[in-house]
Design a protein around this motif. Structure first.
Motif, PDB file in Angstrom:
ATOM      1  N   LEU A 169      16.544 -20.396   0.126  1.00 48.07           N
ATOM      2  CA  LEU A 169      17.508 -19.310   0.341  1.00 48.07           C
ATOM      3  C   LEU A 169      16.772 -18.092   0.851  1.00 48.07           C
ATOM      4  O   LEU A 169      15.785 -17.662   0.235  1.00 48.07           O
ATOM      5  CB  LEU A 169      18.223 -18.969  -0.978  1.00 48.07           C
ATOM      6  CG  LEU A 169      19.050 -17.675  -0.986  1.00 48.07           C
ATOM      7  CD1 LEU A 169      20.333 -17.849  -0.171  1.00 48.07           C
ATOM      8  CD2 LEU A 169      19.392 -17.247  -2.415  1.00 48.07           C
ATOM      9  N   PHE A 170      17.197 -17.547   1.975  1.00 46.28           N
ATOM     10  CA  PHE A 170      16.706 -16.253   2.442  1.00 46.28           C
ATOM     11  C   PHE A 170      17.786 -15.210   2.173  1.00 46.28           C
ATOM     12  O   PHE A 170      18.969 -15.457   2.434  1.00 46.28           O
ATOM     13  CB  PHE A 170      16.381 -16.293   3.946  1.00 46.28           C
ATOM     14  CG  PHE A 170      15.131 -17.044   4.284  1.00 46.28           C
ATOM     15  CD1 PHE A 170      13.884 -16.474   4.082  1.00 46.28           C
ATOM     16  CD2 PHE A 170      15.186 -18.334   4.796  1.00 46.28           C
ATOM     17  CE1 PHE A 170      12.717 -17.176   4.376  1.00 46.28           C
ATOM     18  CE2 PHE A 170      14.040 -19.043   5.096  1.00 46.28           C
ATOM     19  CZ  PHE A 170      12.802 -18.463   4.889  1.00 46.28           C
ATOM     20  N   ALA A 171      17.384 -14.068   1.644  1.00 43.48           N
ATOM     21  CA  ALA A 171      18.360 -13.023   1.335  1.00 43.48           C
ATOM     22  C   ALA A 171      18.930 -12.446   2.634  1.00 43.48           C
ATOM     23  O   ALA A 171      18.190 -12.124   3.565  1.00 43.48           O
ATOM     24  CB  ALA A 171      17.702 -11.924   0.517  1.00 43.48           C
ATOM     25  N   THR A 172      20.255 -12.347   2.694  1.00 41.90           N
ATOM     26  CA  THR A 172      20.978 -11.749   3.820  1.00 41.90           C
ATOM     27  C   THR A 172      21.978 -10.755   3.224  1.00 41.90           C
ATOM     28  O   THR A 172      22.185 -10.736   2.006  1.00 41.90           O
ATOM     29  CB  THR A 172      21.752 -12.828   4.605  1.00 41.90           C
ATOM     30  OG1 THR A 172      22.726 -13.408   3.714  1.00 41.90           O
ATOM     31  CG2 THR A 172      20.828 -13.921   5.126  1.00 41.90           C
ATOM     32  N   PRO A 173      22.627  -9.930   4.055  1.00 46.95           N
ATOM     33  CA  PRO A 173      23.672  -9.051   3.508  1.00 46.95           C
ATOM     34  C   PRO A 173      24.744  -9.824   2.738  1.00 46.95           C
ATOM     35  O   PRO A 173      25.232  -9.363   1.708  1.00 46.95           O
ATOM     36  CB  PRO A 173      24.248  -8.387   4.762  1.00 46.95           C
ATOM     37  CG  PRO A 173      23.093  -8.349   5.726  1.00 46.95           C
ATOM     38  CD  PRO A 173      22.343  -9.620   5.481  1.00 46.95           C
ATOM     39  N   ALA A 174      25.096 -11.023   3.214  1.00 47.64           N
ATOM     40  CA  ALA A 174      26.103 -11.848   2.520  1.00 47.64           C
ATOM     41  C   ALA A 174      25.604 -12.259   1.139  1.00 47.64           C
ATOM     42  O   ALA A 174      26.356 -12.241   0.154  1.00 47.64           O
ATOM     43  CB  ALA A 174      26.435 -13.085   3.344  1.00 47.64           C
ATOM     44  N   ALA A 193      25.775  -9.288  -1.213  1.00 46.81           N
ATOM     45  CA  ALA A 193      27.160  -9.023  -1.645  1.00 46.81           C
ATOM     46  C   ALA A 193      27.593 -10.017  -2.720  1.00 46.81           C
ATOM     47  O   ALA A 193      28.243  -9.636  -3.703  1.00 46.81           O
ATOM     48  CB  ALA A 193      28.100  -9.098  -0.440  1.00 46.81           C
ATOM     49  N   ILE A 194      27.195 -11.286  -2.555  1.00 46.84           N
ATOM     50  CA  ILE A 194      27.541 -12.323  -3.541  1.00 46.84           C
ATOM     51  C   ILE A 194      26.905 -12.011  -4.889  1.00 46.84           C
ATOM     52  O   ILE A 194      27.535 -12.150  -5.945  1.00 46.84           O
ATOM     53  CB  ILE A 194      27.096 -13.708  -3.019  1.00 46.84           C
ATOM     54  CG1 ILE A 194      28.064 -14.203  -1.938  1.00 46.84           C
ATOM     55  CG2 ILE A 194      26.981 -14.720  -4.151  1.00 46.84           C
ATOM     56  CD1 ILE A 194      27.575 -15.419  -1.177  1.00 46.84           C
ATOM     57  N   ILE A 195      25.639 -11.572  -4.870  1.00 41.75           N
ATOM     58  CA  ILE A 195      24.950 -11.243  -6.130  1.00 41.75           C
ATOM     59  C   ILE A 195      25.622 -10.052  -6.811  1.00 41.75           C
ATOM     60  O   ILE A 195      25.860 -10.070  -8.022  1.00 41.75           O
ATOM     61  CB  ILE A 195      23.449 -10.962  -5.871  1.00 41.75           C
ATOM     62  CG1 ILE A 195      22.748 -12.236  -5.387  1.00 41.75           C
ATOM     63  CG2 ILE A 195      22.776 -10.432  -7.142  1.00 41.75           C
ATOM     64  CD1 ILE A 195      21.323 -12.022  -4.906  1.00 41.75           C
ATOM     65  N   ARG A 196      25.961  -9.025  -6.025  1.00 45.66           N
ATOM     66  CA  ARG A 196      26.615  -7.835  -6.611  1.00 45.66           C
ATOM     67  C   ARG A 196      27.974  -8.194  -7.214  1.00 45.66           C
ATOM     68  O   ARG A 196      28.362  -7.674  -8.258  1.00 45.66           O
ATOM     69  CB  ARG A 196      26.776  -6.735  -5.553  1.00 45.66           C
ATOM     70  CG  ARG A 196      25.517  -5.890  -5.361  1.00 45.66           C
ATOM     71  CD  ARG A 196      25.781  -4.683  -4.473  1.00 45.66           C
ATOM     72  NE  ARG A 196      26.044  -5.097  -3.096  1.00 45.66           N
ATOM     73  CZ  ARG A 196      25.098  -5.272  -2.183  1.00 45.66           C
ATOM     74  NH1 ARG A 196      23.826  -5.073  -2.496  1.00 45.66           N
ATOM     75  NH2 ARG A 196      25.414  -5.643  -0.957  1.00 45.66           N
ATOM     76  N   GLU A 197      28.693  -9.102  -6.557  1.00 48.08           N
ATOM     77  CA  GLU A 197      30.022  -9.520  -7.056  1.00 48.08           C
ATOM     78  C   GLU A 197      29.918 -10.454  -8.259  1.00 48.08           C
ATOM     79  O   GLU A 197      30.891 -10.629  -9.002  1.00 48.08           O
ATOM     80  CB  GLU A 197      30.777 -10.302  -5.954  1.00 48.08           C
ATOM     81  CG  GLU A 197      31.233  -9.478  -4.768  1.00 48.08           C
ATOM     82  CD  GLU A 197      31.704 -10.390  -3.628  1.00 48.08           C
ATOM     83  OE1 GLU A 197      32.024 -11.565  -3.895  1.00 48.08           O
ATOM     84  OE2 GLU A 197      31.726  -9.920  -2.475  1.00 48.08           O
ATOM     85  N   GLY A 198      28.746 -11.081  -8.444  1.00 43.24           N
ATOM     86  CA  GLY A 198      28.612 -12.094  -9.481  1.00 43.24           C
ATOM     87  C   GLY A 198      29.289 -13.399  -9.106  1.00 43.24           C
ATOM     88  O   GLY A 198      29.667 -14.189  -9.956  1.00 43.24           O
ATOM     89  N   LEU A 249      27.193 -19.312  -3.084  1.00 42.83           N
ATOM     90  CA  LEU A 249      25.873 -19.393  -2.459  1.00 42.83           C
ATOM     91  C   LEU A 249      25.655 -20.701  -1.707  1.00 42.83           C
ATOM     92  O   LEU A 249      24.999 -20.716  -0.665  1.00 42.83           O
ATOM     93  CB  LEU A 249      24.764 -19.226  -3.506  1.00 42.83           C
ATOM     94  CG  LEU A 249      24.466 -17.787  -3.939  1.00 42.83           C
ATOM     95  CD1 LEU A 249      23.441 -17.790  -5.068  1.00 42.83           C
ATOM     96  CD2 LEU A 249      23.955 -16.946  -2.768  1.00 42.83           C
ATOM     97  N   ALA A 250      26.207 -21.802  -2.223  1.00 42.06           N
ATOM     98  CA  ALA A 250      26.008 -23.095  -1.548  1.00 42.06           C
ATOM     99  C   ALA A 250      26.514 -23.034  -0.115  1.00 42.06           C
ATOM    100  O   ALA A 250      25.843 -23.514   0.817  1.00 42.06           O
ATOM    101  CB  ALA A 250      26.713 -24.204  -2.326  1.00 42.06           C
ATOM    102  N   ASP A 251      27.689 -22.423   0.091  1.00 37.35           N
ATOM    103  CA  ASP A 251      28.252 -22.317   1.446  1.00 37.35           C
ATOM    104  C   ASP A 251      27.372 -21.467   2.346  1.00 37.35           C
ATOM    105  O   ASP A 251      27.203 -21.759   3.535  1.00 37.35           O
ATOM    106  CB  ASP A 251      29.668 -21.736   1.394  1.00 37.35           C
ATOM    107  CG  ASP A 251      30.669 -22.706   0.775  1.00 37.35           C
ATOM    108  OD1 ASP A 251      30.408 -23.920   0.802  1.00 37.35           O
ATOM    109  OD2 ASP A 251      31.700 -22.237   0.249  1.00 37.35           O
ATOM    110  N   VAL A 252      26.799 -20.386   1.778  1.00 36.49           N
ATOM    111  CA  VAL A 252      25.915 -19.506   2.563  1.00 36.49           C
ATOM    112  C   VAL A 252      24.658 -20.264   2.983  1.00 36.49           C
ATOM    113  O   VAL A 252      24.213 -20.165   4.132  1.00 36.49           O
ATOM    114  CB  VAL A 252      25.541 -18.241   1.746  1.00 36.49           C
ATOM    115  CG1 VAL A 252      24.460 -17.437   2.458  1.00 36.49           C
ATOM    116  CG2 VAL A 252      26.768 -17.373   1.515  1.00 36.49           C
ATOM    117  N   ILE A 253      24.085 -21.047   2.053  1.00 36.02           N
ATOM    118  CA  ILE A 253      22.864 -21.803   2.364  1.00 36.02           C
ATOM    119  C   ILE A 253      23.157 -22.874   3.419  1.00 36.02           C
ATOM    120  O   ILE A 253      22.407 -23.022   4.393  1.00 36.02           O
ATOM    121  CB  ILE A 253      22.271 -22.433   1.080  1.00 36.02           C
ATOM    122  CG1 ILE A 253      21.860 -21.345   0.093  1.00 36.02           C
ATOM    123  CG2 ILE A 253      21.070 -23.309   1.422  1.00 36.02           C
ATOM    124  CD1 ILE A 253      21.482 -21.866  -1.291  1.00 36.02           C
TER     125      ILE A 253
END
Length: 364
Positions: free
Chosen positions: A286-291, A294-299, A304-308
């Motif tokens: 996983l590389f950190a992106t703005p998306a 945002a996912i981490i801030r939202e909890g 994350l699976a879809d982002v990866i």
């Protein structure tokens, strides 16, 4: 000086094993390619265990072990053989486990891990987490990454470990290795001190408590590149574990800090090969992106699976895709792929009929 236990260490090395297990009331055993096998028929007595364990243990740690029932240290049999040692007391008496640490640090190419992992070594700040269950090779991968930095960049790298596993000679970088509790009392103390030691990079051997994790996030926010390890299987579980360490009232702030400082996660599993003896590593990246931030801030880590999966062009890799690739290459069996996969339905049709029937019935 030769010790009685060196005979067992030599048997471990000669058989290509990874771990030696000695336990009162049991024969000596080693782990080879994931399986544990006995190397002698005789049962180890309490007197045997003391004779094997005490001579190689630092006196202060032996005293601590006898009083508290646990000890961790490193032992070097010879220039080629170094071991991570764990002593414990258990129901039948004394017990110890030794992990063979290769003295030669393998390169990323020799380990055959994905090339894009090198990008984490080229970063200047933030938090990078290398994760996986015990014995998954994460220390070996992290050592290769530190060696890549040491070979190619001029940095001051501080490692805080319990015990020191891979010994790094300084190359282009300066490497300072500190052992808990010999050189600093705790991981948190070593991490806190590194902020005053003109460091560029800090490796924290284990991020296992609130204080260490909180300090790692702070150090990453203040401009250090922090590498840490956790015993989690994938990126989602890693982020959940970090946040869950914090008390409920601090979790919103922790999510904000992690969203700002996380640079990436490398999760690693070892799978038993079916083409030849041995095991092969598979990685989720996983590389950190703005998306991701945002996912981490939202909890909302379930996203994350879809982002990866959607981030392949950025170098990301989903664990099941990595397992699928090894299955397609004929390196692992369908059974092994099914057991290690997150989405088991994807691999169910490749199982032999009788095992597929068990899987459908919920028996596997």
């Amino acid at each position: 000086m030769k010790h009685r236990i060196d005979t067992y260490f030599q048997a471990l090395v000669d058989n290509g094993g990874s771990d030696l297990h000695l336990s009162e009331g049991q024969p000596p055993k080693i782990r080879v390619h994931g399986d544990i096998v006995a190397i002698e028929e005789g049962i180890l007595t309490h007197e045997d265990m003391v004779e094997l364990m005490e001579p190689i243990c630092p006196p202060k740690l032996w005293k601590s072990f006898e009083e508290e029932g646990d000890a961790d240290f490193a032992y070097e049999m010879d220039a080629q053989s170094r071991f991570r040692c764990n002593y414990m007391k258990q129901q039948r008496g004394y017990c110890c486990v030794f992990r063979l640490i290769p003295t030669k640090i393998l390169t990323m190419e020799e380990l055959n891990v994905p090339e894009q992992i090198k990008r984490f070594g080229e970063m200047r700040s933030g938090l990078v987490l290398v994760t996986g269950p015990t014995g998954s090779g994460k220390s070996t991968t992290l050592a290769a990454l530190i060696d890549y930095i040491n070979t190619n960049f001029s940095r001051h790298i501080i490692t805080v470990e319990e015990p020191i596993e891979f010994v790094h000679p300084s190359k282009r970088s300066i490497i300072t290795q500190r052992e808990v509790p010999e050189n600093c009392p705790t991981f948190a103390d070593g991490l806190r001190a590194s902020l005053r030691e003109d460091s560029d990079i800090v490796l924290v051997g284990e991020m296992r408590d609130l204080e260490t994790i909180s300090l790692a996030l702070t150090a990453a926010e203040t401009g250090l590149l922090v590498f840490g390890t956790l015993h989690t299987n994938n990126a989602r579980k890693t982020i959940d574990r970090i946040i869950d360490v914090f008390p409920a009232e601090q979790q919103a702030q922790a999510r904000t800090m992690l969203a700002g400082s996380l640079r990436g996660v490398v999760a690693q599993l070892l799978m038993k090969r079916c083409d030849k003896p041995g095991r092969v590593a598979v990685n989720e990246i996983l590389f950190a992106t703005p998306a991701v931030g945002a996912i981490i801030r939202e909890g909302a880590t379930q996203k994350l699976a879809d982002v990866i999966i959607g981030g392949k062009a950025l170098g990301m890799q989903f664990m099941d895709d990595a397992i699928w690739q090894k299955l397609q290459q004929g390196l692992v069996s369908p059974e092994e792929a099914y057991m290690k996969a997150i989405d088991k339905a994807r691999f169910k049709n490749f199982l032999p009929p009788e095992q597929a029937a068990l899987a459908n019935a919920g028996g596997a």
